[in-house]
Design a protein around this motif. Structure first.
Motif, PDB file in Angstrom:
ATOM      1  N   PRO A  73       6.066  -3.975 -22.195  1.00 58.66           N
ATOM      2  CA  PRO A  73       4.480  -4.067 -21.542  1.00 58.66           C
ATOM      3  C   PRO A  73       4.213  -3.182 -19.911  1.00 58.66           C
ATOM      4  O   PRO A  73       5.634  -2.546 -19.113  1.00 58.66           O
ATOM      5  CB  PRO A  73       3.695  -5.569 -21.524  1.00 58.66           C
ATOM      6  CG  PRO A  73       6.025  -6.112 -20.930  1.00 58.66           C
ATOM      7  CD  PRO A  73       6.417  -5.401 -22.224  1.00 58.66           C
ATOM      8  N   PHE A  74       2.858  -3.007 -19.282  1.00 52.72           N
ATOM      9  CA  PHE A  74       3.177  -2.104 -17.599  1.00 52.72           C
ATOM     10  C   PHE A  74       1.959  -2.676 -17.168  1.00 52.72           C
ATOM     11  O   PHE A  74       0.983  -3.950 -17.827  1.00 52.72           O
ATOM     12  CB  PHE A  74       3.098  -0.847 -18.045  1.00 52.72           C
ATOM     13  CG  PHE A  74       2.427  -0.729 -18.847  1.00 52.72           C
ATOM     14  CD1 PHE A  74       1.300   0.962 -18.593  1.00 52.72           C
ATOM     15  CD2 PHE A  74       2.148  -0.136 -20.694  1.00 52.72           C
ATOM     16  CE1 PHE A  74       0.626   0.668 -19.629  1.00 52.72           C
ATOM     17  CE2 PHE A  74       2.139   0.493 -21.359  1.00 52.72           C
ATOM     18  CZ  PHE A  74       0.199   1.153 -20.771  1.00 52.72           C
ATOM     19  N   ALA A  75       1.475  -2.546 -16.187  1.00 49.10           N
ATOM     20  CA  ALA A  75       0.407  -2.827 -15.531  1.00 49.10           C
ATOM     21  C   ALA A  75      -0.207  -2.511 -14.717  1.00 49.10           C
ATOM     22  O   ALA A  75       0.278  -1.434 -14.282  1.00 49.10           O
ATOM     23  CB  ALA A  75       1.333  -4.053 -14.632  1.00 49.10           C
ATOM     24  N   LEU A  76      -1.413  -2.409 -14.731  1.00 46.55           N
ATOM     25  CA  LEU A  76      -1.959  -1.746 -13.807  1.00 46.55           C
ATOM     26  C   LEU A  76      -2.876  -3.060 -12.746  1.00 46.55           C
ATOM     27  O   LEU A  76      -3.072  -3.678 -12.758  1.00 46.55           O
ATOM     28  CB  LEU A  76      -3.570  -1.584 -14.097  1.00 46.55           C
ATOM     29  CG  LEU A  76      -3.855  -0.451 -15.852  1.00 46.55           C
ATOM     30  CD1 LEU A  76      -5.007  -0.220 -16.669  1.00 46.55           C
ATOM     31  CD2 LEU A  76      -2.497   0.472 -15.415  1.00 46.55           C
ATOM     32  N   LEU A  77      -2.094  -1.743 -10.815  1.00 44.13           N
ATOM     33  CA  LEU A  77      -2.472  -2.893 -10.035  1.00 44.13           C
ATOM     34  C   LEU A  77      -3.774  -2.330  -9.303  1.00 44.13           C
ATOM     35  O   LEU A  77      -3.248  -0.646  -9.152  1.00 44.13           O
ATOM     36  CB  LEU A  77      -1.482  -2.838  -9.766  1.00 44.13           C
ATOM     37  CG  LEU A  77      -0.431  -3.994  -9.870  1.00 44.13           C
ATOM     38  CD1 LEU A  77      -0.046  -4.377 -11.166  1.00 44.13           C
ATOM     39  CD2 LEU A  77       1.052  -4.152  -8.599  1.00 44.13           C
ATOM     40  N   MET A  78      -4.804  -3.227  -8.438  1.00 42.36           N
ATOM     41  CA  MET A  78      -5.617  -2.187  -7.856  1.00 42.36           C
ATOM     42  C   MET A  78      -4.896  -2.881  -6.727  1.00 42.36           C
ATOM     43  O   MET A  78      -5.281  -4.115  -6.220  1.00 42.36           O
ATOM     44  CB  MET A  78      -6.998  -2.699  -8.211  1.00 42.36           C
ATOM     45  CG  MET A  78      -8.502  -2.858  -7.345  1.00 42.36           C
ATOM     46  SD  MET A  78      -9.639  -3.051  -6.839  1.00 42.36           S
ATOM     47  CE  MET A  78      -9.309  -4.657  -5.801  1.00 42.36           C
ATOM     48  N   LEU A  79      -5.188  -1.473  -5.811  1.00 43.17           N
ATOM     49  CA  LEU A  79      -4.462  -2.099  -4.277  1.00 43.17           C
ATOM     50  C   LEU A  79      -5.754  -2.792  -3.521  1.00 43.17           C
ATOM     51  O   LEU A  79      -7.105  -2.268  -3.005  1.00 43.17           O
ATOM     52  CB  LEU A  79      -3.557  -0.856  -3.687  1.00 43.17           C
ATOM     53  CG  LEU A  79      -2.511  -0.515  -4.493  1.00 43.17           C
ATOM     54  CD1 LEU A  79      -1.671   0.996  -3.163  1.00 43.17           C
ATOM     55  CD2 LEU A  79      -1.240  -1.594  -4.589  1.00 43.17           C
ATOM     56  N   ASN A  80      -4.920  -3.594  -2.387  1.00 45.02           N
ATOM     57  CA  ASN A  80      -6.615  -3.931  -1.436  1.00 45.02           C
ATOM     58  C   ASN A  80      -6.400  -2.552  -0.733  1.00 45.02           C
ATOM     59  O   ASN A  80      -6.195  -1.593  -0.499  1.00 45.02           O
ATOM     60  CB  ASN A  80      -5.988  -5.423  -0.743  1.00 45.02           C
ATOM     61  CG  ASN A  80      -4.833  -4.360   0.374  1.00 45.02           C
ATOM     62  OD1 ASN A  80      -4.535  -3.870   0.539  1.00 45.02           O
ATOM     63  ND2 ASN A  80      -4.376  -5.957   0.684  1.00 45.02           N
ATOM     64  N   ALA A  81      -7.729  -2.701   0.097  1.00 43.72           N
ATOM     65  CA  ALA A  81      -8.639  -1.693   1.296  1.00 43.72           C
ATOM     66  C   ALA A  81      -7.579  -0.979   2.132  1.00 43.72           C
ATOM     67  O   ALA A  81      -7.279  -0.125   2.292  1.00 43.72           O
ATOM     68  CB  ALA A  81      -9.935  -2.192   1.942  1.00 43.72           C
ATOM     69  N   ALA A  82      -6.353  -2.275   2.543  1.00 44.60           N
ATOM     70  CA  ALA A  82      -5.387  -1.524   3.345  1.00 44.60           C
ATOM     71  C   ALA A  82      -5.048  -1.504   3.104  1.00 44.60           C
ATOM     72  O   ALA A  82      -4.104  -0.044   3.826  1.00 44.60           O
ATOM     73  CB  ALA A  82      -5.419  -3.032   4.410  1.00 44.60           C
ATOM     74  N   ALA A  83      -4.284  -1.568   2.331  1.00 44.36           N
ATOM     75  CA  ALA A  83      -2.878  -0.829   1.340  1.00 44.36           C
ATOM     76  C   ALA A  83      -3.424   0.565   0.657  1.00 44.36           C
ATOM     77  O   ALA A  83      -2.717   1.909   1.092  1.00 44.36           O
ATOM     78  CB  ALA A  83      -2.439  -1.399   0.345  1.00 44.36           C
ATOM     79  N   ASP A 126      -1.079   8.567   3.561  1.00 46.27           N
ATOM     80  CA  ASP A 126       0.204   9.757   4.089  1.00 46.27           C
ATOM     81  C   ASP A 126       1.191   9.402   3.821  1.00 46.27           C
ATOM     82  O   ASP A 126       1.678   8.431   3.025  1.00 46.27           O
ATOM     83  CB  ASP A 126      -0.090   8.901   5.965  1.00 46.27           C
ATOM     84  CG  ASP A 126       0.171   8.121   6.147  1.00 46.27           C
ATOM     85  OD1 ASP A 126       1.692   8.115   5.943  1.00 46.27           O
ATOM     86  OD2 ASP A 126      -0.601   6.714   6.548  1.00 46.27           O
ATOM     87  N   ALA A 127       1.760  10.684   3.803  1.00 44.01           N
ATOM     88  CA  ALA A 127       2.899  10.352   3.051  1.00 44.01           C
ATOM     89  C   ALA A 127       3.958   9.430   3.297  1.00 44.01           C
ATOM     90  O   ALA A 127       4.894   8.255   2.164  1.00 44.01           O
ATOM     91  CB  ALA A 127       3.996  11.619   2.775  1.00 44.01           C
ATOM     92  N   ALA A 128       4.423   8.919   4.328  1.00 45.92           N
ATOM     93  CA  ALA A 128       4.716   7.710   5.098  1.00 45.92           C
ATOM     94  C   ALA A 128       4.489   6.331   4.070  1.00 45.92           C
ATOM     95  O   ALA A 128       5.045   5.323   3.265  1.00 45.92           O
ATOM     96  CB  ALA A 128       5.261   7.757   6.241  1.00 45.92           C
ATOM     97  N   ALA A 138       6.451   4.078   1.636  1.00 41.84           N
ATOM     98  CA  ALA A 138       6.827   2.457   2.026  1.00 41.84           C
ATOM     99  C   ALA A 138       5.990   1.439   0.714  1.00 41.84           C
ATOM    100  O   ALA A 138       6.450   0.738   0.816  1.00 41.84           O
ATOM    101  CB  ALA A 138       5.840   2.133   3.862  1.00 41.84           C
ATOM    102  N   LEU A 139       5.103   1.849   0.646  1.00 42.58           N
ATOM    103  CA  LEU A 139       4.081   1.596  -0.841  1.00 42.58           C
ATOM    104  C   LEU A 139       5.325   1.028  -1.768  1.00 42.58           C
ATOM    105  O   LEU A 139       5.525  -0.019  -1.788  1.00 42.58           O
ATOM    106  CB  LEU A 139       2.923   1.512  -0.944  1.00 42.58           C
ATOM    107  CG  LEU A 139       1.585   1.190  -0.017  1.00 42.58           C
ATOM    108  CD1 LEU A 139       0.596   1.889   0.146  1.00 42.58           C
ATOM    109  CD2 LEU A 139       1.727  -0.515  -0.090  1.00 42.58           C
TER     110      LEU A 139
END
Length: 563
Positions: free
Chosen positions: A469-479, A485-487, A491-492
């Motif tokens: 299995p694998f997962a689709l993840l929706m990130l929150n607005a801040a993330a 940007d690359a950095a 980090a994420l």
């Protein structure tokens, strides 16, 4: 199951408050610009009677369906009361629905009139309203509604005499058709009677302490059975004071104004509260301070007051699983969140945890009068009690299929009973999928672990016919903003790779996730990826992205960005 006594039915209770406490405040309604309007029970019933008289003047047949499309407000509930007084059936619509769904529900229900109230995007919704359908606007309807709708609530009430007497409805009569939020296609119209709601609220109040001094903030959609039962029927049963939220932007102030003694929310909002607190104080520092007796007591009071929950005596979460770690975190603040479990088809009444019985990960014990069992073949949770639906409107085959031969309701949820009788939900019967290795995977428990990471707004575990299995993840607005940007993106990626390793460590080999696909595009009601109650539409997500699954899962990458 014995039916509720007639005195406990909705209209009888409404007339009781009109007769015994006419001058007590029932609703506090924000009117914009900091203005508030308070409705006493006398005001509420008077306006409801006048609108009921108007509805009867239209000459609709007994039991005609009248629809309500609005965010929560005093007029929403008064519309419902008026519909019932006039002998009709209410059809609530979520205020975030797309025009196509609005058209489907109005056509399917054969609605004869539509109340159009507080809405954010009426112009997008308006094409779903059939030409020529009579519409009534509220005082809080946006100008775009009031300019296009000829009939206005205030004008009707001003010129119409109140309906005399105390018209009643029998417990066996249909009160409402509640259209499900539709994770799997066209919403189905759940038919609930006055007696079912009466049974549900009487059973619920034996578990939940609510009285005339209770304050509640109404903000979750009244089109959903939970808000309908707890706020509308809970207020009719107890005479409590209901405050309405003004908007998303003012929600913090709305909470501060109401200082609710009972507060119900979905897990997504409880997570947002937590994230807001962590934005001001890192989790590790907060945890250290809470362990210091004097500082901890002061900090707990300060945090709960800042949330507007310092007077909260009963907090609950539902509509989706509450992560156990989140429950423990709130307990550390002195707020014990009760997890409730139910569905539209059983009037929201099934199971709930107890404040003095810490059982994170379960949905607790059945309410009084609720029978529950686990089907030995499928593992499905099945329930039976006095508040089950009559069936699905105009769907006799689906209605029959919703019940077992001996009258138990199919919930569609898989579960098991713990030794102490608490129910643990382990997934959806139909959500199970088989990998190409022939192993079955239940996505829900894995998703519960994934959403414990604060950057994950929502997720969906997939992988039918794939090796893992694998997962689709929706990130929150801040993330999502950080990922631009690359950095920030790097980090994420590192953080989510560590999260994947941590989650996989707790899973059996056949459940371990191959890849996390990170998505920055929001999953919203408008784009059809979640329901109005924030449930992920698994089938819609899979259909939208399945053409990319092979590319995303090839190459052995642990973290992939969706494009």
């Amino acid at each position: 199951m014995t039916p509720a006594p007639s005195s406990s039915l909705a209209l009888q209770r409404l007339y009781h408050w009109e007769r015994t406490t006419p001058d007590r405040t029932a609703f506090t309604q924000p009117m914009g610009g900091g203005l508030l309007k308070e409705f006493t029970w006398k005001d509420v019933v008077d306006e409801s009677r006048r609108m009921a008289a108007f509805l009867k003047q239209q000459g609709f047949e007994p039991g005609a369906r009248i629809a309500i499309l609005s965010k929560n407000c005093a007029w929403w509930l008064m519309s419902d009361f008026a519909i019932w007084m006039a002998g009709y059936v209410s059809v609530p619509l979520y205020p975030t629905l797309a025009a196509g769904t609005i058209a489907q529900i109005l056509q399917h229900s054969e609605a004869r009139l539509l109340f159009v109230g507080k809405l954010d995007d009426w112009e997008a919704m308006r094409p779903g309203v059939p030409p020529g359908m009579p519409c009534v606007s509220y005082a809080l309807s946006p100008d775009s509604v009031r300019e296009r709708v000829d009939m206005r609530w205030d004008e009707i009430v001003a010129r119409t005499l109140p309906l005399p007497g105390s018209p009643l409805r029998e417990g066996s009569e249909l009160a409402t058709i509640v259209y499900t939020s539709g994770t799997t296609g066209m919403p189905k119209g759940v038919m609930q009677t006055f007696g079912a709601f009466a049974w549900a609220i009487e059973s619920g109040l034996k578990r939940i302490s609510v009285g005339s001094d209770t304050r509640m903030l109404s903000y979750l959609p009244l089109a959903h059975v939970a808000e309908r039962a707890l706020v509308e029927h809970g207020q009719l049963a107890t005479g409590m004071h209901v405050f309405f939220a003004e908007s998303l932007d003012t929600f913090a102030r709305d909470l501060q104004r109401a200082r609710p003694t009972v507060f119900f929310s979905v897990p997504r909002l409880w997570v947002k509260f937590q994230q807001g607190i962590h934005a001001h104080m890192p989790p590790q520092r907060l945890e250290r301070l809470l362990k210091i007796p004097l500082a901890g007591r002061f900090l707990r009071r300060k945090i709960l007051k800042a949330l507007g929950l310092d007077q909260c005596q009963f907090a609950a979460g539902g509509a989706a699983p509450m992560p156990p770690d989140l429950l423990r975190w709130y307990t550390s603040l002195g707020l014990n969140i009760i997890e409730v479990y139910g569905m539209t088809e059983n009037c929201g009444i099934s199971h709930a945890t107890l404040a003095d019985m810490k059982r994170p990960g379960t949905v607790g014990l059945p309410y009084e009068g609720v029978e529950s069992r686990i089907d030995p073949q499928s593992g499905e949770v099945q329930v039976r009690h006095g508040a089950l639906m009559l069936g699905y409107y105009k769907e006799p085959e689906l209605s029959a299929a919703a019940f077992t031969a001996d009258g138990w309701l199919h919930t569609g949820d898989k579960g098991n009973l713990e030794e102490d009788g608490c129910l643990r939900i382990t997934g959806r019967v139909k959500d199970l999928f088989k990998t190409s290795k022939g192993k079955y995977v239940s996505p829900a428990p894995i998703e519960d672990k994934l959403v414990t990471n604060p950057v994950v707004e929502a997720c969906c575990v997939v992988g039918a016919n794939y090796p893992q299995p694998f997962a689709l993840l929706m990130l929150n607005a801040a993330a999502a903003a950080k990922s631009r940007d690359a950095a920030g993106r790097a980090a994420l990626e590192d953080a989510m790779a560590n999260h994947l390793m941590s989650v996989n460590h707790e899973l059996d080999p056949h459940e371990q996730l191959e890849t996390l696909i990170l998505m920055t595009e929001p999953w919203t009601v408008e784009n059809g990826l979640i329901t109005p109650t924030f449930k992920v539409k698994r089938g819609v997500l899979e259909k939208r992205y399945d053409a990319q699954f092979d590319a995303w899962t090839s190459g052995g990458r642990k973290i992939v960005w969706a494009t």
